[in-house]
Design a protein around this motif. Structure first.
Motif, PDB file in Angstrom:
ATOM      1  N   GLN A   1       1.053  -1.512   0.095  1.00 19.99           N
ATOM      2  CA  GLN A   1      -0.274   0.023   0.009  1.00 19.99           C
ATOM      3  C   GLN A   1       0.942   1.224   0.214  1.00 19.99           C
ATOM      4  OE1 GLN A   1      -3.267  -0.164  -0.666  1.00 19.99           O
ATOM      5  NE2 GLN A   1      -3.498   2.222  -0.563  1.00 19.99           N
TER       6      GLN A   1
ATOM      7  N   ARG B   1       1.962   1.550  -3.340  1.00 23.75           N
ATOM      8  CA  ARG B   1       1.179   1.742  -4.362  1.00 23.75           C
ATOM      9  C   ARG B   1       1.039   3.273  -4.445  1.00 23.75           C
ATOM     10  NH1 ARG B   1      -3.477  -0.661  -7.055  1.00 23.75           N
ATOM     11  NH2 ARG B   1      -5.335   1.018  -7.248  1.00 23.75           N
ATOM     12  N   LYS B   2       1.237   4.313  -3.057  1.00 27.01           N
ATOM     13  CA  LYS B   2       0.620   5.747  -2.678  1.00 27.01           C
ATOM     14  C   LYS B   2       2.026   6.340  -2.879  1.00 27.01           C
ATOM     15  CE  LYS B   2      -2.231   5.632   1.562  1.00 27.01           C
ATOM     16  NZ  LYS B   2      -2.176   6.206   2.736  1.00 27.01           N
TER      17      LYS B   2
ATOM     18  N   ILE C   1      -7.943   3.594 -10.735  1.00 32.69           N
ATOM     19  CA  ILE C   1      -7.534   4.385  -8.916  1.00 32.69           C
ATOM     20  C   ILE C   1      -8.693   5.349  -8.860  1.00 32.69           C
ATOM     21  CG2 ILE C   1      -6.000   5.434  -7.727  1.00 32.69           C
ATOM     22  CD1 ILE C   1      -3.803   4.974  -9.781  1.00 32.69           C
ATOM     23  N   LYS C   2      -9.635   4.486  -7.159  1.00 33.27           N
ATOM     24  CA  LYS C   2     -10.444   5.432  -7.062  1.00 33.27           C
ATOM     25  C   LYS C   2     -10.034   6.921  -7.131  1.00 33.27           C
ATOM     26  CE  LYS C   2     -13.256   1.503  -5.705  1.00 33.27           C
ATOM     27  NZ  LYS C   2     -14.378   1.411  -7.432  1.00 33.27           N
TER      28      LYS C   2
ATOM     29  N   SER D   1     -11.117   8.208  -4.391  1.00 27.12           N
ATOM     30  CA  SER D   1     -10.951   8.409  -2.754  1.00 27.12           C
ATOM     31  C   SER D   1      -9.786   8.037  -2.536  1.00 27.12           C
ATOM     32  CB  SER D   1     -12.428   7.388  -1.971  1.00 27.12           C
ATOM     33  OG  SER D   1     -12.042   6.055  -2.236  1.00 27.12           O
ATOM     34  N   GLU D   2      -8.776   7.668  -3.271  1.00 30.23           N
ATOM     35  CA  GLU D   2      -7.779   7.339  -3.009  1.00 30.23           C
ATOM     36  C   GLU D   2      -6.501   8.125  -3.807  1.00 30.23           C
ATOM     37  OE1 GLU D   2      -4.389   3.139  -4.138  1.00 30.23           O
ATOM     38  OE2 GLU D   2      -6.211   3.536  -4.999  1.00 30.23           O
ATOM     39  N   PHE D   3      -6.889   8.454  -4.984  1.00 36.84           N
ATOM     40  CA  PHE D   3      -5.740   9.673  -5.444  1.00 36.84           C
ATOM     41  C   PHE D   3      -6.350  11.532  -5.079  1.00 36.84           C
ATOM     42  CE2 PHE D   3      -8.619   9.229  -9.184  1.00 36.84           C
ATOM     43  CZ  PHE D   3      -8.840  10.487  -8.922  1.00 36.84           C
TER      44      PHE D   3
END
Length: 447
Positions: A179, A182-183, A231-232, A234-236
């Protein structure tokens, strides 16, 4: 002339406000360190350091205060490292520090010194702010052989520190958290994705319950990454906000939406369909936000009335007088202003009275929990009645079943959206989708 060019080139290699090397110069030094390290068996630690300011400070318009604070931070940074080390500027919150010819023990000592000296309170002219710090570290040649790989690893470690609460450091030891990686990858690819149009905008229709016609669509940004997949937002979006890139991302979205309105909706639905666009505190507190959106609409020959801005943030920030003034300015210009995610998180009943809004939009998680617990009528009815008494429209999202649709009709809410109406659609399919919805619901209404 050559002398002037050399001076000009020198200036571009150093960040003007701090005098520290830019990322380009830092990368050159990094490559030089790696060459020496390969030849003479020396190691280099790559430290990715992020300063975490209070959110209100990120939009502070007191440039003098910001400059003084930055100078204090840089001064402390310089005192923590050695003369042979390099501190480079990435952006207003991030630095990369190269620790040259350093052992792991020396590296740990310097990292601990950085944490203890940089975190905490800074007081300038009786104003005190508290900052946090997170540092991720990788070491050449043990952890990688390229600048990109080593910086990415350090950045990923930094994200792991933030996940644990910050004010600490983490050295890569071969156990990279997926994770965190990924960030770091998302952060590094954001600017490239905007520049090369890797984002798309989908639109989810909204229907008005009194006439069962489409009266609006919500613009939803999407990112299909070539390697990471879907990639949602809410993630990016939180990553974009943390790294100071959210405004650029919003400007891309808003300009794209205006282009789509001009090309696809103007001729048929200009005066009947509004397009909802999400904005955050980062946009609202940008000094020239109103001018930017107004100029963009002017560029495409569109009116302010075709846009609804949906806001969602910490209510503590929305209680700032400056935020209320900016929202009122938007409303007075002719934009619709909506509270998003009402009932889940921060917004409360008092906000319906205090904020200059036109619409209250119920959060689908809040609605679903009430439905599941059979408390929908008892809780929602008074809120809808109160909203209507205040002259506000009520929008319900997440309507997925015919039963939900009928319940909201009975409760006299104004507008609904959700998969029962339509999934989000690409712009090329939007007109046909709107026509189909209007036809289908017109037939149901006759029945």
């Amino acid at each position: 002339m050559d002398h002037i060019n050399k001076i000009s080139n020198t200036k571009t290699l150093y960040e003007p406000s701090t005098g520290l090397p830019t990322k380009d110069l830092l990368l050159d030094r990094f490559k030089m360190n790696m060459a020496y390290g390969t030849r003479f068996g020396m190691s280099t630690a790559v430290c990715y350091l992020r300063i975490q300011f209070p959110i209100e400070l990120l939009h502070n318009e007191d440039q003098k205060f910001e400059n003084q604070l930055q100078k204090l931070i840089v001064s402390r940074l310089k005192k923590c490292v050695r003369e042979i080390d390099t501190i480079g500027v990435v952006n207003s919150t991030d630095f990369i520090i190269l620790l040259t010819n350093v052992s792991k023990e020396e590296c740990t000592d310097i990292l601990e010194r950085l944490i203890s000296h940089i975190k905490g309170d800074y007081t300038i002219k009786q104003r005190t702010v508290t900052i946090k710090i997170a540092i991720g570290t990788s070491i050449f040649p043990y952890d990688g052989r390229t600048t990109e790989q080593l910086i990415m690893l350090a950045q990923a470690q930094m994200y792991e520190v933030i996940a644990l609460g910050s004010n600490s450091y983490r050295i890569y030891r071969g156990d990279l958290h997926n994770q965190a990686y990924r960030k770091a990858r998302i952060e590094n690819d954001l600017r490239y994705a905007v520049k090369h149009n890797h984002f798309t905008v989908h639109y989810q229709p909204q229907i008005q319950l009194d006439n069962l016609k489409v009266v609006g669509v919500e613009a939803l940004i999407r990112w299909e990454h070539s390697e990471l997949g879907d990639i949602k937002p809410s993630e990016f979006i939180p990553i974009a906000e943390t790294t100071g890139f959210s405004n650029e991302l919003f400007y891309w979205l808003f300009r794209t939406v205006c282009k789509h309105i001009k090309e696809h909706l103007v001729d048929t639905y200009l005066n009947t369909i509004k397009v909802s666009v999400n904005i955050s505190i980062h946009q609202i507190l940008t000094p020239n936000f109103e001018e930017m959106v107004c100029q963009t609409l002017h560029d495409f020959g569109l009116s302010y009335e075709c846009i609804t801005f949906e806001i969602t943030e910490s209510i503590n920030l929305y209680n700032l007088e400056v935020v209320k003034v900016k929202l009122l300015n938007l409303k007075n210009l002719g934009f619709q202003v909506a509270i998003d995610d009402f009932g889940f998180g921060y917004f409360s009943f008092s906000d319906l009275l205090e904020l200059p809004i036109n619409i209250v939009k119920f959060d689908k998680r809040f609605v679903r929990s009430l439905i599941d617990n059979k408390k929908l009528n008892h809780v929602i009815s008074p809120i809808i009645e109160m909203s209507h008494n205040l002259g506000l429209k009520v929008v319900i999202e997440g309507v997925e079943r015919v039963q939900d649709f009928k319940e909201w009709q009975e409760l006299k809410c104004d507008i609904i959206q959700g998969y029962f109406i339509s999934k989000p659609k690409i712009v090329n399919d939007l007109l046909s989708t709107i026509e189909k919805i209007n036809h289908d619901f017109s037939s149901k209404n006759k029945e």
